[in-house]
Write a protein that holds these residues in place. Structure first.
Motif, PDB file in Angstrom:
ATOM      1  N   PHE A  39     -25.007  38.285 -83.897  1.00  0.00           N
ATOM      2  CA  PHE A  39     -26.468  38.339 -83.821  1.00  0.00           C
ATOM      3  C   PHE A  39     -27.068  36.934 -83.807  1.00  0.00           C
ATOM      4  N   LEU A  40     -26.550  36.055 -84.674  1.00  0.00           N
ATOM      5  CA  LEU A  40     -27.059  34.686 -84.709  1.00  0.00           C
ATOM      6  C   LEU A  40     -26.806  33.977 -83.379  1.00  0.00           C
ATOM      7  N   THR A  41     -25.625  34.211 -82.803  1.00  0.00           N
ATOM      8  CA  THR A  41     -25.302  33.611 -81.514  1.00  0.00           C
ATOM      9  C   THR A  41     -26.271  34.109 -80.448  1.00  0.00           C
ATOM     10  N   ALA A  42     -26.506  35.420 -80.439  1.00  0.00           N
ATOM     11  CA  ALA A  42     -27.420  36.007 -79.447  1.00  0.00           C
ATOM     12  C   ALA A  42     -28.838  35.478 -79.620  1.00  0.00           C
ATOM     13  N   VAL A  43     -29.262  35.336 -80.870  1.00  0.00           N
ATOM     14  CA  VAL A  43     -30.618  34.824 -81.140  1.00  0.00           C
ATOM     15  C   VAL A  43     -30.790  33.426 -80.578  1.00  0.00           C
ATOM     16  N   GLU A  44     -29.792  32.582 -80.790  1.00  0.00           N
ATOM     17  CA  GLU A  44     -29.913  31.200 -80.319  1.00  0.00           C
ATOM     18  C   GLU A  44     -29.732  31.086 -78.805  1.00  0.00           C
ATOM     19  N   LEU A  45     -28.989  31.997 -78.216  1.00  0.00           N
ATOM     20  CA  LEU A  45     -28.786  31.961 -76.770  1.00  0.00           C
ATOM     21  C   LEU A  45     -30.032  32.404 -76.013  1.00  0.00           C
ATOM     22  N   SER A  46     -30.752  33.369 -76.571  1.00  0.00           N
ATOM     23  CA  SER A  46     -31.922  33.907 -75.863  1.00  0.00           C
ATOM     24  C   SER A  46     -33.028  34.180 -76.863  1.00  0.00           C
ATOM     25  N   GLN A  47     -33.849  33.182 -77.104  1.00  0.00           N
ATOM     26  CA  GLN A  47     -34.912  33.337 -78.083  1.00  0.00           C
ATOM     27  C   GLN A  47     -36.037  34.227 -77.578  1.00  0.00           C
ATOM     28  N   SER A  48     -36.056  34.503 -76.294  1.00  0.00           N
ATOM     29  CA  SER A  48     -37.085  35.386 -75.747  1.00  0.00           C
ATOM     30  C   SER A  48     -36.731  36.861 -75.942  1.00  0.00           C
ATOM     31  N   ASP A  49     -35.470  37.148 -76.236  1.00  0.00           N
ATOM     32  CA  ASP A  49     -35.019  38.520 -76.457  1.00  0.00           C
ATOM     33  C   ASP A  49     -35.139  38.824 -77.946  1.00  0.00           C
ATOM     34  N   THR A  50     -36.019  39.728 -78.309  1.00  0.00           N
ATOM     35  CA  THR A  50     -36.286  40.003 -79.720  1.00  0.00           C
ATOM     36  C   THR A  50     -35.281  40.951 -80.359  1.00  0.00           C
ATOM     37  N   LEU A  51     -34.470  41.658 -79.565  1.00  0.00           N
ATOM     38  CA  LEU A  51     -33.574  42.666 -80.129  1.00  0.00           C
ATOM     39  C   LEU A  51     -32.535  42.076 -81.081  1.00  0.00           C
ATOM     40  N   PRO A  52     -31.829  40.991 -80.726  1.00  0.00           N
ATOM     41  CA  PRO A  52     -30.854  40.434 -81.666  1.00  0.00           C
ATOM     42  C   PRO A  52     -31.490  40.007 -82.984  1.00  0.00           C
ATOM     43  N   ALA A  53     -32.677  39.430 -82.919  1.00  0.00           N
ATOM     44  CA  ALA A  53     -33.364  39.015 -84.145  1.00  0.00           C
ATOM     45  C   ALA A  53     -33.721  40.222 -85.001  1.00  0.00           C
ATOM     46  N   THR A  54     -34.168  41.295 -84.363  1.00  0.00           N
ATOM     47  CA  THR A  54     -34.508  42.509 -85.102  1.00  0.00           C
ATOM     48  C   THR A  54     -33.269  43.109 -85.748  1.00  0.00           C
ATOM     49  N   ASN A  55     -32.153  43.100 -85.024  1.00  0.00           N
ATOM     50  CA  ASN A  55     -30.906  43.619 -85.577  1.00  0.00           C
ATOM     51  C   ASN A  55     -30.416  42.761 -86.742  1.00  0.00           C
ATOM     52  N   LEU A  56     -30.537  41.444 -86.601  1.00  0.00           N
ATOM     53  CA  LEU A  56     -30.138  40.546 -87.686  1.00  0.00           C
ATOM     54  C   LEU A  56     -31.011  40.778 -88.917  1.00  0.00           C
ATOM     55  N   LEU A  57     -32.294  40.968 -88.700  1.00  0.00           N
ATOM     56  CA  LEU A  57     -33.203  41.218 -89.815  1.00  0.00           C
ATOM     57  C   LEU A  57     -32.848  42.532 -90.508  1.00  0.00           C
ATOM     58  N   ALA A  58     -32.521  43.557 -89.738  1.00  0.00           N
ATOM     59  CA  ALA A  58     -32.114  44.836 -90.322  1.00  0.00           C
ATOM     60  C   ALA A  58     -30.869  44.657 -91.185  1.00  0.00           C
ATOM     61  N   LEU A  59     -29.926  43.835 -90.714  1.00  0.00           N
ATOM     62  CA  LEU A  59     -28.706  43.587 -91.479  1.00  0.00           C
ATOM     63  C   LEU A  59     -29.038  42.903 -92.808  1.00  0.00           C
ATOM     64  N   LEU A  60     -29.941  41.948 -92.785  1.00  0.00           N
ATOM     65  CA  LEU A  60     -30.338  41.259 -94.015  1.00  0.00           C
ATOM     66  C   LEU A  60     -31.012  42.227 -94.989  1.00  0.00           C
ATOM     67  N   PHE A  61     -31.815  43.154 -94.469  1.00  0.00           N
ATOM     68  CA  PHE A  61     -32.438  44.153 -95.326  1.00  0.00           C
ATOM     69  C   PHE A  61     -31.378  45.049 -95.968  1.00  0.00           C
ATOM     70  N   VAL A  62     -30.390  45.450 -95.170  1.00  0.00           N
ATOM     71  CA  VAL A  62     -29.324  46.305 -95.686  1.00  0.00           C
ATOM     72  C   VAL A  62     -28.585  45.615 -96.830  1.00  0.00           C
ATOM     73  N   THR A 116     -44.622  44.372 -86.113  1.00  0.00           N
ATOM     74  CA  THR A 116     -43.948  45.512 -85.493  1.00  0.00           C
ATOM     75  C   THR A 116     -42.433  45.356 -85.567  1.00  0.00           C
ATOM     76  N   GLN A 117     -41.936  44.154 -85.288  1.00  0.00           N
ATOM     77  CA  GLN A 117     -40.496  43.910 -85.358  1.00  0.00           C
ATOM     78  C   GLN A 117     -39.977  44.065 -86.779  1.00  0.00           C
ATOM     79  N   VAL A 118     -40.752  43.594 -87.751  1.00  0.00           N
ATOM     80  CA  VAL A 118     -40.323  43.707 -89.145  1.00  0.00           C
ATOM     81  C   VAL A 118     -40.236  45.172 -89.556  1.00  0.00           C
ATOM     82  N   ARG A 119     -41.239  45.942 -89.194  1.00  0.00           N
ATOM     83  CA  ARG A 119     -41.227  47.367 -89.552  1.00  0.00           C
ATOM     84  C   ARG A 119     -40.080  48.094 -88.848  1.00  0.00           C
ATOM     85  N   GLU A 120     -39.808  47.708 -87.606  1.00  0.00           N
ATOM     86  CA  GLU A 120     -38.692  48.322 -86.875  1.00  0.00           C
ATOM     87  C   GLU A 120     -37.374  47.999 -87.565  1.00  0.00           C
TER      88      GLU A 120
END
Length: 255
Positions: free
Chosen positions: A164-187, A206-210
């Motif tokens: 997820f961190l790799t994906a976030v840094e590779l494509s900062q315009s794509d919000t999905l990896p960041a949302t998935n990483l945030l979900a993992l941190l919540f878990v 919206t991303q945080v709630r998702e």
């Protein structure tokens, strides 16, 4: 891909042999990459663009019809068809993705086959396919995100975080990896790291709630399958911890 850029459940095993994985599906001619180098004609380019516009508008069946009128020898045409077939649940997606193995779009073919495997609950094949795709296209953020989801479904949280961190840094315009990483941190109940991530990446409410919703789904799964949770918290206590985390994060990062 909900917690999946791939549209598979967190509850979603046989491994294909290397030889079988590189067979070309009957009905499609193999190529050595030259087809991708050959530029489409102006008419074909218009057809591809029209199909893309239709797909972006959600008119998947119309887009597919236009793609079916284009040369099937083109790996790009088959890839676009495969993605639509997968999204509408058609079995032809498997053969179309398989036909890309051995072409210049092998990585995309492996990714698609991995997505299909994950959707039917075959985590072993999904892992093999997506790891192969990542080795072929290591800078493709969508592939790295999908691999992270498969790792997360197997409780390989450290590996998932890395992807997820790799994906976030590779494509900062794509919000999905960041949302998935945030979900993992919540878990993992890492509320401070979650708040830092939201601030650093300027994630929306919206991303945080998702992400919170996805983390709740993962927590529920963890009650029966110990997914992603690495402590011995009992289910009722886990729900309480998550609620406390949600309250804390919402106060810190939500308007």
């Amino acid at each position: 891909m909900k917690l999946v850029a791939m549209s598979c459940s967190v509850l979603c095993a046989a491994l294909l042999s290397g030889c079988a994985a590189h067979q070309v599906t009957p009905g499609f001619a193999a190529d050595n990459g030259e087809d991708c180098a050959n530029k489409p004609t102006q008419e074909q380019e218009l057809g591809l663009n029209l199909a893309k516009e239709m797909a972006d508008e959600g008119r998947l069946y119309a887009a597919l019809a236009h793609l079916q009128g284009l040369p099937q020898s083109s790996p790009e045409v088959r890839l676009r068809q495969a993605r639509i077939m997968r999204n509408i649940g058609r079995g032809e997606a498997q053969a179309l993705y398989q036909s890309l193995i051995g072409t210049c779009l092998t990585a995309a073919g492996e990714q698609g086959l991995g997505q299909l495997a994950a959707a039917r609950g075959d985590q072993a094949e999904a892992t093999q396919r997506l790891e192969r795709a990542a080795s072929l296209a290591p800078t493709d953020a969508k592939i790295r995100n999908d691999l992270g989801v498969v790792y997360l479904n197997q409780n390989r949280t450290d590996d998932a975080r890395f992807e997820f961190l790799t994906a976030v840094e590779l494509s900062q315009s794509d919000t999905l990896p960041a949302t998935n990483l945030l979900a993992l941190l919540f878990v993992e109940d890492k509320s401070q790291q979650a708040a830092d991530l939201v601030s650093r990446l300027h994630l929306s409410a919206t991303q945080v709630r998702e992400a919170l919703t996805r983390s709740q789904q993962l927590k529920s799964a963890a009650i029966s399958l110990p997914l992603a949770s690495q402590d011995s918290t009992s289910p009722p206590e886990a729900v309480g911890v998550l609620a406390e985390t949600i309250s804390h994060i919402e106060q810190d990062v939500l308007p």
